[in-house]
Structures are given as C-alpha cells and as structure tokens.
Design a protein around this motif. Structure first.
Motif, mmCIF file in Angstrom:
data_model
loop_
_atom_site.group_PDB
_atom_site.id
_atom_site.type_symbol
_atom_site.label_atom_id
_atom_site.label_comp_id
_atom_site.label_asym_id
_atom_site.label_seq_id
_atom_site.Cartn_x
_atom_site.Cartn_y
_atom_site.Cartn_z
ATOM 1 N N GLN A 129 -10.942 4.077 -13.646
ATOM 2 C CA GLN A 129 -9.602 4.562 -13.302
ATOM 3 C C GLN A 129 -8.626 3.440 -12.936
ATOM 4 N N SER A 130 -9.132 2.266 -12.536
ATOM 5 C CA SER A 130 -8.223 1.218 -12.073
ATOM 6 C C SER A 130 -8.816 -0.163 -12.337
ATOM 7 N N PRO A 131 -7.976 -1.173 -12.544
ATOM 8 C CA PRO A 131 -8.479 -2.520 -12.804
ATOM 9 C C PRO A 131 -9.005 -3.163 -11.527
ATOM 10 N N ALA A 132 -9.769 -4.234 -11.681
ATOM 11 C CA ALA A 132 -10.216 -5.014 -10.528
ATOM 12 C C ALA A 132 -8.991 -5.556 -9.803
ATOM 13 N N GLN A 156 2.711 -4.553 10.085
ATOM 14 C CA GLN A 156 1.403 -4.648 9.439
ATOM 15 C C GLN A 156 1.538 -4.077 8.044
ATOM 16 N N ARG A 157 1.348 -4.939 7.047
ATOM 17 C CA ARG A 157 1.581 -4.526 5.669
ATOM 18 C C ARG A 157 0.427 -4.983 4.792
ATOM 19 N N SER A 158 0.437 -4.529 3.552
ATOM 20 C CA SER A 158 -0.590 -4.944 2.609
ATOM 21 C C SER A 158 0.028 -5.123 1.223
ATOM 22 N N PHE A 159 -0.659 -5.880 0.411
ATOM 23 C CA PHE A 159 -0.222 -6.161 -0.956
ATOM 24 C C PHE A 159 -1.439 -6.113 -1.864
ATOM 25 N N ARG A 160 -1.311 -5.414 -2.978
ATOM 26 C CA ARG A 160 -2.408 -5.309 -3.961
ATOM 27 C C ARG A 160 -2.012 -6.067 -5.213
ATOM 28 N N THR A 161 -2.903 -6.913 -5.689
ATOM 29 C CA THR A 161 -2.575 -7.741 -6.850
ATOM 30 C C THR A 161 -2.104 -6.874 -8.015
ATOM 31 N N ASP A 162 -1.082 -7.385 -8.694
ATOM 32 C CA ASP A 162 -0.467 -6.609 -9.780
ATOM 33 C C ASP A 162 -0.536 -7.338 -11.119
ATOM 34 N N TYR A 163 -1.427 -8.331 -11.214
ATOM 35 C CA TYR A 163 -1.702 -9.013 -12.476
ATOM 36 C C TYR A 163 -3.214 -9.000 -12.704
ATOM 37 N N PRO A 164 -3.660 -9.040 -13.964
ATOM 38 C CA PRO A 164 -5.109 -9.038 -14.231
ATOM 39 C C PRO A 164 -5.798 -10.226 -13.567
ATOM 40 N N LEU A 165 -6.998 -9.983 -13.048
ATOM 41 C CA LEU A 165 -7.773 -11.019 -12.372
ATOM 42 C C LEU A 165 -8.848 -11.584 -13.298
ATOM 43 N N ILE A 166 -9.115 -12.867 -13.149
ATOM 44 C CA ILE A 166 -10.236 -13.490 -13.843
ATOM 45 C C ILE A 166 -11.498 -13.143 -13.052
#
Length: 246
Positions: A125-128, A167-177
C-alpha cells in the motif's frame, strides 16, 4: 563463518548533546560475532564488549568537542583478538554539532530541537519511508535538509508551525535507496526574535532492506497469503513489481 564490519543503523543526538550510536552484525551473511567493539570518535576510540549493539556518548564529551569543532566523525569496528588481531571497521560518518557549546538552556529565543527517526518498511500500500519527529519550543520556522549519506543535502523541506505546535513530524517524500544510511538535519529558528540563527540537530538512520520473500511481504502488507499471489498482484504485471515497486 566470515568476518564482516558492523552496519551502523542509526545515530541520534539528544537535547543535552549526547549521541546514541546503534549498530548491528551483517544481516546478509552468517557473520562471525566480534570479541570486542571499538567506537571511534575523531580517531580516539572506546572499546566495549562484543555483545553490545549501542553506546551513548555523554553530552559533556560532545560539548567539549563542540567548543572547537563544528562536526565529528564516528565509526564502529568489530575486533577479533588472537595471534593475528583483526579489525573490520565501518566508513566514518560525519555528524554536525553546530553551535552546540553555545546553545541556549532556556526556551528563549528558541531551543535546539530533539530529533528522532523511524524507518518504515515498504508494503503493497505504501513505499518505504523514514519518519522524522522533532520537538523544540518557541520557533516560527523549521527546516529539514536530508538525503543519503553520499548526498546529505539532496532535499530540503521548510514548514511554519501553526498555533504553537512545536512537536512535528516529516515523512520522506522521495524514493529511498534500500539499506542505505540517510542523514536528516533539522533546524529551527524564530524569525521575529533571532532571524539569522538556526539551531539544528542531526539524526542518521538506515532505510529498510528490500523484502524478497513473498510470504513475508504479504504479512507486512497485512494481506493473507492464503488469498493467493494473483489476488495480491492486482494490476501489477509481475512479482518484481509487487516486491520492489518497479
């Protein structure tokens, strides 16, 4: 069994300046466990028992270094003693200290952020991805500079907290190696009280490995293996598309 260097899985800085380093034995090969572990900090080292998988370098040590350095290098080595001692060592990684020695101890005008990171395995359902969470106080703008260890400033993300949500968070938005160490430098500032000063903290964390077992991938994706691979494939053309998203 063969002997391999450790793999650093994460490096995290605490608000007090301490550094938590976590490593693991090679996951692919059946590796010979080390007798001792050495943690190198700018070529000085501390030796601990080979069964250990993490160490916290005290904040006082790091703050002393920060009085004359803006960054330190860290590496971890496995050692085997005997007639011919052998050492297998990771490449050194650089960790940003910035103005740690002069960071404010009160929340005015702004405090250095406390940063953590969590890698999340790819599913159907979702990328790494990697989720970075930080907390600070009294800041009006945050900036995340991130990328793989070989290009740590590849991407940048800027946000302004709303309604004192510090207090915040950020989720990577580019493909990971896959299986790669990523760096995240989180900076905060108060553009009204001290617009020219960013207070930053860095965290490093390894991206998830690729799952090559169909059954395990379906379990992680919360899809019942009993339903069959064809049902899991959906519109995908092959198992490679399902497992690796290609």
């Amino acid at each position: 069994m063969t002997r391999h260097p450790p793999a650093i899985t994460s490096v995290t800085t605490a608000r007090d300046g301490g550094i938590l380093v976590v490593w693991e034995v090679d996951r692919f090969f059946e590796a010979d466990p080390p007798e001792k572990v050495r943690i190198y900090l700018n070529e000085s080292f501390l030796e601990i028992d080979g069964t250990e998988t993490s160490i916290t370098i005290p904040g006082e040590v790091i703050k002393e270094l920060a009085t004359h350095l803006t960054s330190v290098t860290i590496s971890v080595a496995f050692r085997w003693n005997g007639d011919v001692p052998e050492e297998k060592r990771t490449p050194a990684i650089s960790l940003y200290l910035g103005d740690l020695a002069n960071s404010p101890t009160a929340p005015y005008p702004v405090m250095k952020p406390e940063v953590t990171a969590q890698a999340e395995q790819r599913t159907a359902q979702s990328p790494a991805s990697i989720t970075v969470t930080w907390k600070a106080s009294n800041y009006t703008q945050a900036r995340i500079i991130w990328g793989p260890e070989t290009a740590t400033a590849a991407y940048e993300y800027v946000l302004n907290p709303a309604h004192e949500q510090y207090q915040r968070s950020f989720r990577t938005d580019y493909p990971l190696i896959p299986d790669t160490l990523y760096s995240f430098l989180v900076g905060v500032r108060n553009v009204r009280l001290d617009p020219d000063r960013w207070l930053s903290a860095q965290v490093l964390v390894k991206s998830p490995i690729e799952i090559r077992s169909v059954r395990k991938f379906l379990e992680i994706s919360k899809m019942a293996p009993a339903d069959g691979v064809r049902a899991a494939l959906g519109s995908r053309q092959s198992l490679r598309d399902l497992l690796f998203g290609r």
